[in-house]
Design an enzyme around this catalytic site. Structure first.
Site, PDB file in Angstrom:
ATOM      1  N   PHE A 189      36.400  52.027  64.896  1.00  0.00           N
ATOM      2  CA  PHE A 189      38.254  52.400  64.590  1.00  0.00           C
ATOM      3  C   PHE A 189      38.837  52.510  65.973  1.00  0.00           C
ATOM      4  O   PHE A 189      37.967  53.249  66.285  1.00  0.00           O
ATOM      5  CB  PHE A 189      38.123  53.694  63.761  1.00  0.00           C
ATOM      6  CG  PHE A 189      37.526  52.998  61.883  1.00  0.00           C
ATOM      7  CD1 PHE A 189      38.597  51.646  61.677  1.00  0.00           C
ATOM      8  CD2 PHE A 189      38.045  53.887  60.874  1.00  0.00           C
ATOM      9  CE1 PHE A 189      38.283  51.396  60.273  1.00  0.00           C
ATOM     10  CE2 PHE A 189      38.042  53.440  59.103  1.00  0.00           C
ATOM     11  CZ  PHE A 189      38.348  52.165  59.869  1.00  0.00           C
ATOM     12  N   GLU A 190      39.960  52.455  65.538  1.00  0.00           N
ATOM     13  CA  GLU A 190      40.566  52.931  66.921  1.00  0.00           C
ATOM     14  C   GLU A 190      40.569  52.741  67.910  1.00  0.00           C
ATOM     15  O   GLU A 190      40.568  54.117  69.145  1.00  0.00           O
ATOM     16  CB  GLU A 190      40.805  54.877  66.569  1.00  0.00           C
ATOM     17  CG  GLU A 190      41.385  55.193  64.664  1.00  0.00           C
ATOM     18  CD  GLU A 190      42.809  54.927  64.867  1.00  0.00           C
ATOM     19  OE1 GLU A 190      43.433  54.287  65.157  1.00  0.00           O
ATOM     20  OE2 GLU A 190      42.892  55.405  63.767  1.00  0.00           O
ATOM     21  N   GLY A 191      39.931  51.852  68.326  1.00  0.00           N
ATOM     22  CA  GLY A 191      39.590  51.641  69.654  1.00  0.00           C
ATOM     23  C   GLY A 191      38.069  51.361  69.779  1.00  0.00           C
ATOM     24  O   GLY A 191      37.332  52.547  69.415  1.00  0.00           O
ATOM     25  N   ARG A 215      43.509  58.531  67.457  1.00  0.00           N
ATOM     26  CA  ARG A 215      42.547  58.901  67.653  1.00  0.00           C
ATOM     27  C   ARG A 215      41.889  60.276  67.430  1.00  0.00           C
ATOM     28  O   ARG A 215      40.619  61.203  67.319  1.00  0.00           O
ATOM     29  CB  ARG A 215      41.978  58.332  69.211  1.00  0.00           C
ATOM     30  CG  ARG A 215      41.188  57.574  69.896  1.00  0.00           C
ATOM     31  CD  ARG A 215      42.276  56.382  70.678  1.00  0.00           C
ATOM     32  NE  ARG A 215      41.831  54.962  70.886  1.00  0.00           N
ATOM     33  CZ  ARG A 215      42.541  54.335  72.294  1.00  0.00           C
ATOM     34  NH1 ARG A 215      43.335  55.265  73.567  1.00  0.00           N
ATOM     35  NH2 ARG A 215      42.066  52.565  71.972  1.00  0.00           N
TER      36      ARG A 215
END
Length: 593
Positions: free
Chosen positions: A401-403, A267
């Site tokens: 992306f990334e959650g 993140r």
């Protein structure tokens, strides 16, 4: 690492909501060492000379070229910046690694290829692999000889990763795990050699594995994506794929620890990559606005364009400030721990909420900058022959992306409350003290004291109070059921993010003014001032929405009265400030670091 963060006591994650920091307590880009600046320059030169000219070819899915560029990055040491020297890396600090991510963010789709290799593809092995696995894979990954990918998502399990259906069973001889299932949206999927795959042992115990390309492992077709077309994205099909038992990552049933911890790193690295893209977009927008003439003058001379350029610059500068403040916190925590991988992960996890803030904030700022870039280019912004069109398409994925940003918004207050319940963050006592203050009559008002950004500092303090008031009200009303109130949690998260960014911008501007003098710092002071006055309006709006959803009658009237008191301000002349900010960039004809 600069001495700026040589504290006696480490700063607790999330403590920005209840504690005051001094300007010298945060890391800013002005503190980078000469070595760190050289690493950033080396990365930028590689991206601008080698990668960006190759983007059209990469978008035609030339994966041999993608591999060649990864190998060149490996030769420069960029793939192994944060990997210890014993495994072939450079063993650099987190700040250097983040600067690399930032500058790779200039490279459009290749940033995804690079990030999948150096982040989610490599770090699970570094932090959770056996010693044998680390020595087998990491030296070849940091040179680019091997390409890595990360296989977590499935058709029925995106944000709900633990609902995965891919299975792993131990072979009869106990020497291999045999994996079956299908994964989706695998970056580098079409040409990776090594995959980090998550599967449930015996259909129950969620676990991570290193899986090499071999019999039984096949790819689906390349996805036809809106953007990032120069990166490979495929499904991954596993049919009785064998991987040695020593390729288990961590412990059986502990795969969630791998997935969630690696996402924290991903993140803040994604935020840094967005920042690099924003700087390039702003730079190109400034140059185009100076070159494009209408009505006999450059469009950069018009107030409407100046306002856009200024807002792009403000978002970029504030985003940069937040990224490196957080990286500085992580750096200091790592430095104070043992040097083993588990201790480093704990140090990063301490700032999980801040990592989510960076992810949401920078991905959305990046989208806003890309949108304004298209608008500044006008009709040409909609043409694939100009850079704005690709930037616009490529930026959109970062909010997924990334959650997703929605998941991360709910994580921010959720993680802070979890720390509070564990006694690691004195959030609840602070919220209670604030609620006592809310019930008291408003204090007499006096003229503001003199000083640099004093009024804005007061706004930042009050934004924190508003965050505590809304979060405290939510906890009191919903208790354990708070996680079901997603709309309220997202509003609270937005307030928390703005409060963090406001304070960070003020601290950095004051640092610059102390070092260089107020006249030299005028542009940064103006950016902090405009940002804070805009942010407090967002904070007030989000708080009204949340409070009205939770309260009514006299209780709501009391809370709204406190909100008006905390959000009270004298408007700044944002029009004049934005003109001054834009003029500096227009005159320089480039983005000014």
């Amino acid at each position: 690492m600069s001495a700026v963060l040589e504290h006696k006591d480490l700063i607790a994650g999330g403590s920005f909501l209840i504690e005051e920091r001094a300007p010298e307590e945060i890391l800013t880009p002005e503190d980078f060492t000469e070595e760190q600046r050289m690493i950033a320059d080396t990365t930028r030169q590689f991206v601008d000379s080698e990668v960006r000219p190759a983007i059209p070819q990469l978008e035609r899915h030339d994966w041999d070229l993608a591999r060649a560029l990864l190998r060149k990055a490996g030769e420069l040491g960029l793939l192994g910046a944060n990997v210890p020297e014993e495994y072939g890396g450079l063993g650099l600090d987190q700040t250097s690694g983040t600067l690399i991510s930032e500058n790779v963010g200039r490279s459009a789709s290749f940033a995804v290829t690079f990030g999948a290799q150096t982040g989610i593809g490599m770090l699970p092995i570094l932090y959770f692999g056996t010693e044998e696995a680390k020595r087998k894979y990491l030296p070849r990954l940091v040179t680019g000889e091997l390409v890595a990918a990360y296989a977590l998502t499935e058709a029925g399990s995106g944000s709900d990763a633990l609902a995965a259906k891919t299975t792993a069973r131990l072979s009869e001889d106990g020497r291999h795990y045999i994996l079956n299932g299908e994964k989706m949206w695998i970056s580098n999927g079409g040409f990776a050699d090594v995959f980090v795959v998550f599967a449930k042992v015996d259909g129950e115990k969620f676990s991570g594995f290193i899986v090499e390309r071999g019999p039984g492992l096949t790819n689906g077709a390349e996805e036809h994506k809106m953007g990032i077309k120069g990166s490979s994205t495929t499904a991954l099909i596993l049919s009785d794929v064998k991987t040695p038992v020593e390729n288990l990552l961590g412990e059986v049933g502990k795969g969630h620890k791998i997935a969630f911890n690696i996402l924290n790193i991903g993140r803040f690295k994604l935020g840094a990559s967005c920042l690099g893209g924003m700087k390039l977009m702003l730079h190109e927008s400034i140059r185009y606005a100076n070159e494009r003439h209408q009505f006999g003058r450059p469009i950069s001379s018009f107030g409407a364009i100046k306002s856009k350029l200024a807002e792009m610059a403000i978002k970029t500068w504030v985003g940069e400030s937040v990224v490196y403040r957080t990286v500085g916190l992580i750096e200091a925590a790592i430095k104070a721990t043992a040097h083993d991988a588990e201790s480093k992960l704990r140090a990063i996890e301490e700032y999980a909420a801040e990592c989510s803030i960076i992810k949401v904030m920078l991905s959305e700022y990046c989208d806003e900058v890309a949108d304004e870039m298209v608008q500044i280019y006008g009709g040409y912004g909609y043409s694939a022959d100009y850079p704005a069109e690709r930037a616009y398409r490529d930026s959109r994925i970062n909010r997924i992306f990334e959650g997703t940003n929605e998941i991360n918004r709910m994580l921010i207050p959720g993680m802070l409350m979890k720390r509070a319940m564990q006694g690691r963050l004195a959030l609840l006592p602070a919220a209670q003290r604030l609620m006592d203050e809310v019930l008291q009559p408003a204090p007499a008002s006096f003229d503001e004291e003199d000083g640099l950004l004093v009024a804005e500092h007061k706004l930042a303090q009050n934004a924190k109070k508003i965050a505590l008031m809304t979060l405290g009200t939510a906890v009191q009303k919903y208790m354990q059921a708070l996680e079901d109130q997603q709309e309220i949690l997202m509003s609270v998260a937005d307030i928390i993010m703005d409060a963090y960014a406001m304070e960070t911008a003020i601290l950095r501007a004051r640092r610059i003014a102390t070092r260089d003098g107020e006249e030299a710092a005028a542009r940064y002071v103006a950016m902090a001032r405009v940002f804070c006055h805009d942010a407090i309006e967002r904070v007030e709006t989000n708080a009204r929405v949340a409070l009205a959803a939770m309260s009514e009658g006299d209780e709501l009237r009391t809370l709204l009265a406190a909100l008006r008191r905390f959000a009270k301000r004298t408007p700044a002349n944002a029009v004049a400030a934005r003109r001054r900010i834009a003029d500096a960039f227009i005159e320089a004809n480039r983005y000014l670091d």
